[in-house]
Design a protein around this motif. Structure first.
Motif, PDB file in Angstrom:
ATOM      1  N   ARG A 249       1.185  -1.324  -0.344  1.00 15.88           N
ATOM      2  CA  ARG A 249       0.024   0.394  -0.169  1.00 15.88           C
ATOM      3  C   ARG A 249       0.893   1.664  -0.037  1.00 15.88           C
ATOM      4  NH1 ARG A 249      -0.854   1.910   5.180  1.00 15.88           N
ATOM      5  NH2 ARG A 249      -0.630   0.678   7.092  1.00 15.88           N
ATOM      6  N   LEU A 250       0.250   2.334  -0.262  1.00 11.95           N
ATOM      7  CA  LEU A 250       1.184   3.507  -0.699  1.00 11.95           C
ATOM      8  C   LEU A 250       0.833   4.918  -0.025  1.00 11.95           C
ATOM      9  CD1 LEU A 250       3.063   5.438  -2.163  1.00 11.95           C
ATOM     10  CD2 LEU A 250       0.636   5.684  -4.223  1.00 11.95           C
ATOM     11  N   GLU A 251       1.897   5.747   0.063  1.00 11.56           N
ATOM     12  CA  GLU A 251       1.497   6.162   1.178  1.00 11.56           C
ATOM     13  C   GLU A 251       2.235   7.461   0.941  1.00 11.56           C
ATOM     14  OE1 GLU A 251       0.801   7.681   5.375  1.00 11.56           O
ATOM     15  OE2 GLU A 251       0.217   5.207   5.762  1.00 11.56           O
ATOM     16  N   GLU A 252       1.820   8.585   0.442  1.00  6.14           N
ATOM     17  CA  GLU A 252       2.561   9.814  -0.398  1.00  6.14           C
ATOM     18  C   GLU A 252       2.460  10.806   1.387  1.00  6.14           C
ATOM     19  OE1 GLU A 252       0.933  10.991  -3.871  1.00  6.14           O
ATOM     20  OE2 GLU A 252       2.126   9.491  -4.808  1.00  6.14           O
ATOM     21  N   VAL A 253       3.536  11.699   1.055  1.00 10.23           N
ATOM     22  CA  VAL A 253       3.938  12.952   2.566  1.00 10.23           C
ATOM     23  C   VAL A 253       4.591  14.080   1.583  1.00 10.23           C
ATOM     24  CG1 VAL A 253       5.909  13.873   3.735  1.00 10.23           C
ATOM     25  CG2 VAL A 253       5.276  11.151   3.213  1.00 10.23           C
ATOM     26  N   PRO A 254       3.594  14.829   1.775  1.00  5.81           N
ATOM     27  CA  PRO A 254       3.912  16.387   1.123  1.00  5.81           C
ATOM     28  C   PRO A 254       5.003  17.206   1.396  1.00  5.81           C
ATOM     29  CG  PRO A 254       1.627  16.582   2.754  1.00  5.81           C
ATOM     30  CD  PRO A 254       2.440  15.154   2.504  1.00  5.81           C
ATOM     31  N   ASP A 255       4.957  18.177   0.673  1.00  5.72           N
ATOM     32  CA  ASP A 255       6.433  19.363   1.692  1.00  5.72           C
ATOM     33  C   ASP A 255       7.723  18.024   2.120  1.00  5.72           C
ATOM     34  OD1 ASP A 255       4.497  21.194   1.011  1.00  5.72           O
ATOM     35  OD2 ASP A 255       3.581  20.163   2.908  1.00  5.72           O
TER      36      ASP A 255
END
Length: 286
Positions: A249-255
């Motif tokens: 599964r994928l989690e994207e991290v901003p900034d």
């Protein structure tokens, strides 16, 4: 830090101890275990964190003359460390080139690994990674003495902040990158080791491409954490890795740039905690 003697030489590592689930965290080229300091600070109350400094350019003790310092050889060193410390059901976490090591370890079987986390890392055809990695690999073709002269430029903060250096890898980590440069700037043995690693890049790139495809057979839980605006490790690669992994599964991290442990350590620790619950939280889940 503790030390242990492995086939390649002396490996230093941090081990926070404790009874929580074991998380082993791997850094990238020209980095050391301190990449993970803030992440470990957020994890260590509930998880046992083991963080080696691998022979990838910022280590303090030169390796043995005959050691295999390719990425494939270093992945085997990681496996040997897990054996030496008798670690089981490990969550193996890799950022930057550390994520490539995780993939190579999985391709070799990784019997002691129960879960993996790939955090903005080299994959598929992206090794050496974009401008940053390609520049370093080209410099590695120089003899160790000339390589050391080339790297002397990295004493200067404006040079470290260039896109060909660490500028696209981290927004906030200049104190760390300055510290990582010291061994290669001051030790002929470390320069020798680093050149050996960089000269193995063509064969390592072929192996990494195959290793990514072998993730289809990794039937254990997997988390992909990616910097949403990464300019070195393409976000599309994060999506592809998550799709390849049967339990991915994928989690994207901003900034954040590539080095999420420097730019967003609390966010990365939160993702790992959610993926690897503390024993008190999942004791009844089987």
């Amino acid at each position: 830090m503790k030390e242990t003697e492995l086939s390649a030489g002396t490996i230093a590592y941090e081990d926070t101890g404790g009874d929580g689930p074991t998380v082993v965290l791997l850094h990238g080229l020209m980095m050391d275990a301190s990449l993970w300091d803030a992440t470990v600070a957020a994890l260590s109350a509930t998880h046992r964190c083991v963080v080696p400094t691998l022979p990838m350019g910022a280590h303090r003790t030169p390796m043995r003359a005959g050691a295999d310092l390719s990425l494939c050889g270093t992945a085997r060193t990681v496996a040997e460390l897990l054996d030496r410390l008798d670690l089981t059901d490990v969550t193996l976490v890799g950022n930057d080139t550390g994520g490539a090591l995780v993939q190579l370890a999985v391709a070799d079987g990784a019997a002691r690994v129960g879960r993996i986390v790939l955090a903005s890392c080299e994959a598929f055809d992206n090794y050496p990674a974009r401008l940053t990695g390609t520049t370093l690999a080209l410099a590695g073709r120089l003899p160790p003495r000339l390589f050391g002269m080339f790297m002397q430029q990295m004493r200067l903060r404006p040079v470290r902040r260039l896109p060909i250096a660490f500028g696209r890898l981290t927004a906030h980590g200049d104190a760390a990158t300055r510290r990582w440069m010291r061994p290669v700037l001051t030790s002929p043995g470390i320069r020798r080791d680093t050149v050996r690693t960089l000269r193995a890049a063509p064969s390592d790139a072929r192996r990494l491409t195959a290793a990514a495809e072998s993730l289809r057979d990794f039937d254990r839980p997997a988390l992909v954490v990616w910097a949403a605006g990464d300019r070195v490790m393409p976000p599309e690669h994060g999506r592809r890795l998550a799709a390849l992994l049967p339990q991915g599964r994928l989690e994207e991290v901003p900034d954040s740039r590539t080095l999420i442990p420097l730019d967003r350590p609390e966010e990365l620790a939160r993702a790992v905690k959610g993926f690897v619950p503390a024993l008190s939280s999942d004791a009844g889940s089987g």
